[in-house]
Motif scaffolding. Structure first.
Motif, short mmCIF file in Angstrom:
data_model
loop_
_atom_site.label_atom_id
_atom_site.label_comp_id
_atom_site.label_asym_id
_atom_site.label_seq_id
_atom_site.Cartn_x
_atom_site.Cartn_y
_atom_site.Cartn_z
N GLN A 187 -0.75 -0.68 15.94
CA GLN A 187 -1.56 -1.39 14.97
C GLN A 187 -2.08 -2.74 15.49
O GLN A 187 -3.13 -3.21 15.06
CB GLN A 187 -0.75 -1.64 13.68
CG GLN A 187 -0.30 -0.37 12.98
CD GLN A 187 -1.47 0.50 12.58
OE1 GLN A 187 -2.41 0.04 11.92
NE2 GLN A 187 -1.43 1.76 12.99
N LEU A 188 -1.33 -3.34 16.42
CA LEU A 188 -1.67 -4.69 16.87
C LEU A 188 -1.74 -4.77 18.39
O LEU A 188 -1.04 -4.06 19.11
CB LEU A 188 -0.64 -5.70 16.37
CG LEU A 188 -0.56 -5.94 14.86
CD1 LEU A 188 0.61 -6.85 14.54
CD2 LEU A 188 -1.87 -6.54 14.34
N LYS A 246 -6.27 -6.68 15.58
CA LYS A 246 -6.10 -5.35 15.01
C LYS A 246 -6.78 -4.30 15.88
O LYS A 246 -7.91 -4.47 16.31
CB LYS A 246 -6.68 -5.30 13.60
CG LYS A 246 -5.97 -6.20 12.59
CD LYS A 246 -6.61 -6.10 11.22
CE LYS A 246 -5.89 -6.99 10.21
NZ LYS A 246 -6.52 -6.92 8.87
N HIS A 270 -6.22 -10.81 14.14
CA HIS A 270 -5.28 -10.77 13.02
C HIS A 270 -4.69 -12.15 12.76
O HIS A 270 -4.67 -12.62 11.62
CB HIS A 270 -4.17 -9.77 13.34
CG HIS A 270 -3.10 -9.69 12.30
ND1 HIS A 270 -3.32 -9.19 11.04
CD2 HIS A 270 -1.79 -10.06 12.34
CE1 HIS A 270 -2.19 -9.25 10.34
NE2 HIS A 270 -1.25 -9.78 11.10
#
Length: 724
Positions: free
Chosen positions: A424-425, A439, A446
């Motif tokens: 996700q990151l 992201k 983010h």
């Protein structure tokens, strides 16, 4: 007549027979990957040695530009090279404070001389071959006995680094120039100062002493060239129109001319009596670091910032040829989970995808504008990220083989990246001291997770994704809580900038390496140091745990990979073969192999048990490449990659057979087959080599002579038969 015919047949068979030879190797001939700092002709003028900041010495065929030998000159830059007058020894010196003797014919390292306390900037053999002079950053000059390798005397008179030394033709006198702005003329036998010239306005980078010892020429960081008459003690300013420091001077053997090289990209050939410029040549975008006349004065060689060795005709004073440098250095790698493919980031701004089974390049990705310092691959092998000096962060999907997003997340270059286990990151660290999170879904930033007080050189997520660790030039590690996105703790123990950090497979330990050659093992829960290792000589740039967590591999500026048993804390092996800094490495999934990339522009796959290399992939000019299995003599290559390699039999020096001669025997599209296939048997193709390398006129003359001889023999036979 029968005797003559028999003699001719014997000579032909002796020179062109093709006896099977088991002692064969594939020799990949790539140029320097960093600026060429020194060049020197062999006494016969047939070969040229070059030393570079890429830590290597290369020996070139002076006519064809073929690389005959590539020698590992140590773990640091090679500043100076020189041949003995008989050509049997090549000396190299450099940043590591040592003098190395080599056999240029065999490539054998003969001995290492130690005695200086700082880098050695200049080396020269005396014309009589008995002594060797070295100038060092420790402000001294040492005179060595060539035969014994012992220091005969140390000349002390400079108060700063000695950048240049130069013998007179009779070997009795030596001129030196240094960072103390002084030029000194020495008596080599006694070590006494004969003359100390008037102090200059800046550091002296180059001196030259005419063969008869009557004149000293010198220049340096004041951009001026002077000439000193030893007898009259008069100084003459020859040139005040040099636009950058003068760094190299070389006289021809007769003393009628000398040539200078300077950082304004120019070499100038001058009359020795007047200093008048006879001709000058400007090398485009390439500062000239070193110049040398061939022994007969017919050729001038110079080494340049653009990694090349350049040749001038010494008679017509016109450019002749250029021996080009290496294409690129590798900075980072990411391995597929099944070990079948590898992603690399390189100095030439390209990201490459390699097939490790076939040894071939699958594709290249070009989005960055400058060096790609970091690549990271998702744990499902579906996408990867890349970061570069251009401040851009690229997100790439492997199915489409295209960039999805390009982000500017830092004000200065991106030096490290990591992808969270849940994909996700993306974490990125930069030279701006920041750690940022982006992201993967849409590429949006983010958060700004935090900052160090120095550049962020390395990042890694814990296996469960709950933590992120960052390593910095401020000598600290920071642990971050990814749920709250706050700092957990700062770990301090290193005394030098931390260049690499990684979590163990179970997430309970950390390994970190610094620029001072120290590796530390940490307990994540307590933040305490478990163990400290110092198995390297120089900075540690890369670290990797084996998948069982029992072994740690570390790659260093000293060009070596060290394998450490973490249970015993002992070194269990050293993988040696790279000739440049090992910037990135990883274990295979079964722990049996290590894959590494280096400043030398190569990818190497190592067998952990045998400590041997079973695959070498080298990048070549114009995005060409070649993959070699060293033990099996098989290779895979791009369309023109094998023109940059040769076959060498019995470690021969000058006789190299172009690899494309053996394309049908050794080339394969899947190098993994080499593991089970028998060793190919090949033979020297002397006839083909002779035909392809012989000058056309010579070939015609020899051919005509052979035809004439055959006609004569045939005529004699016919004449004798008719008489019967």
């Amino acid at each position: 007549m029968r005797f003559c015919l028999t003699l001719f047949i014997f000579i032909f068979i002796h020179n062109f027979s093709v006896t099977a030879n088991q002692n064969a190797e594939i020799f990949v001939q790539v140029g320097h990957s960093e600026p060429v700092l020194s060049v020197a002709f062999s006494p016969d003028g047939e070969t040229i040695a070059s030393g570079s900041s890429d830590n290597t010495i290369k020996i070139w065929d002076g006519k064809t530009g073929t690389i005959l030998r590539s020698l590992n000159g140590g773990s640091l830059a090679v500043y100076s090279v020189d041949y003995t007058p008989n050509g049997n020894i090549l000396a190299s010196t450099g940043q590591d404070k040592k003098v190395r003797f080599w056999n240029p014919q065999t490539g054998e390292h003969l001995k290492t001389l130690e005695g200086h306390d700082a880098p050695i900037y200049s080396v020269q053999f005396a014309p009589d071959g008995k002594t060797l002079a070295t100038g060092s950053g420790d402000s001294t000059i040492k005179i060595w006995n060539v035969e014994t390798g012992k220091v005969l005397r140390t000349l002390e008179g400079h108060s700063g680094p000695v950048y240049s030394v130069y013998y007179s033709g009779d070997s009795k006198h030596l001129a030196s120039g240094g960072g103390d702005f002084n030029v000194i003329l020495w008596n080599v036998e006694t070590g006494d100062v004969i003359q100390k010239l008037p102090k200059q306005r800046n550091a002296i980078r180059a001196v030259g002493l005419s063969p008869d010892g009557s004149k000293i020429t010198y220049g340096g960081e004041d951009n001026l060239l002077h000439m000193w008459d030893v007898a009259s003690k008069n100084e003459t300013l020859i040139d005040n129109d040099i636009h950058a420091p003068l760094v190299s001077i070389s006289y021809n053997s007769t003393g009628t001319q000398f040539v200078t090289g300077s950082l304004d990209n120019t070499i100038r050939v001058r009359d020795s009596k007047t200093g008048r410029i006879i001709k000058s040549l400007q090398e485009n975008n390439a500062s000239v670091f070193s110049v040398d006349f061939s022994p007969d004065g017919s050729v001038i060689a110079f080494g340049a910032y653009n990694k090349s060795v350049n040749i001038w005709d010494g008679v017509s004073l016109s450019p002749n040829s250029t021996f080009h440098g290496h294409a690129s250095s590798f900075y980072s790698l990411a391995l597929y989970t099944d070990d079948r493919a590898l992603i690399t980031g390189a100095q030439d701004a390209l990201v490459r995808l390699w097939d490790l089974q076939t040894g071939s390049l699958i594709t290249s990705f070009q989005q960055h504008l400058s060096s790609v310092r970091t690549v990271s691959l998702s744990n499902d092998d579906t996408f990867f990220v890349s970061g570069g000096v251009d401040n851009n962060l690229g997100i790439w999907k492997l199915v489409e083989q295209a960039a999805v997003f390009t982000l500017t997340t830092h004000k200065t270059g991106i030096s490290s990246t990591a992808i969270s286990p849940d994909k996700q990151l993306i974490a990125s660290g930069g030279l701006d001291h920041h750690v940022t999170l982006s992201k993967t879904e849409n590429g949006d930033m983010h958060s700004m997770l935090g900052r160090h007080k120095g550049p962020v050189y390395s990042l890694d997520f814990s296996p469960d994704g709950s933590m992120l660790v960052s390593a910095s030039g401020d000598k600290t590690l920071k642990l971050w809580n990814m749920e709250t996105e706050t700092e957990l703790k700062t770990l301090r123990s290193h005394d030098a900038p931390i260049l690499a950090v990684t979590f163990s497979p179970d997430g309970e330990q950390l390994a970190s390496g610094d620029s001072g050659n120290v590796v530390k093992l940490w307990d994540v829960k307590t933040g305490n140091v478990i163990n400290t290792f110092q198995f390297h000589d120089l900075a540690v740039y890369s670290l990797a745990f084996s998948f069982d967590g029992k072994m740690l591999a570390s790659g260093s500026e000293d060009t070596k990979i060290v394998l450490t048993n973490l249970e015993s804390g002992s070194r269990v092996g050293t993988l040696a073969g790279h000739t440049g800094t090992v910037y990135s490495l990883v274990f295979s999934s079964d722990g049996k192999q290590v894959i590494s990339v280096s400043k030398d522009g190569s990818i190497r796959r190592w067998d952990v048990e045998t400590r041997s290399v079973n695959l070498i992939i080298a990048t070549l000019p114009f995005n060409q490449w070649i993959a070699v299995h060293p033990q099996k003599l098989t290779y895979n290559t791009s369309q023109f990659g094998d023109v940059h390699a040769s076959i060498r039999f019995n470690n021969e020096f000058r006789t190299l057979y172009p690899l494309h001669f053996y394309r049908e025997d050794l080339a394969t599209k899947d190098i993994s087959h080499s593991w089970t296939e028998p060793q190919p048997e090949i033979q020297p193709k002397r006839v083909r080599l002779w035909i392809e390398t012989t000058d056309t006129v010579v070939f015609i003359i020899i051919g005509a002579s052979v035809v004439f001889l055959l006609v004569v023999v045939l005529g004699i036979i016919i004449f004798r038969r008719r008489r019967r």
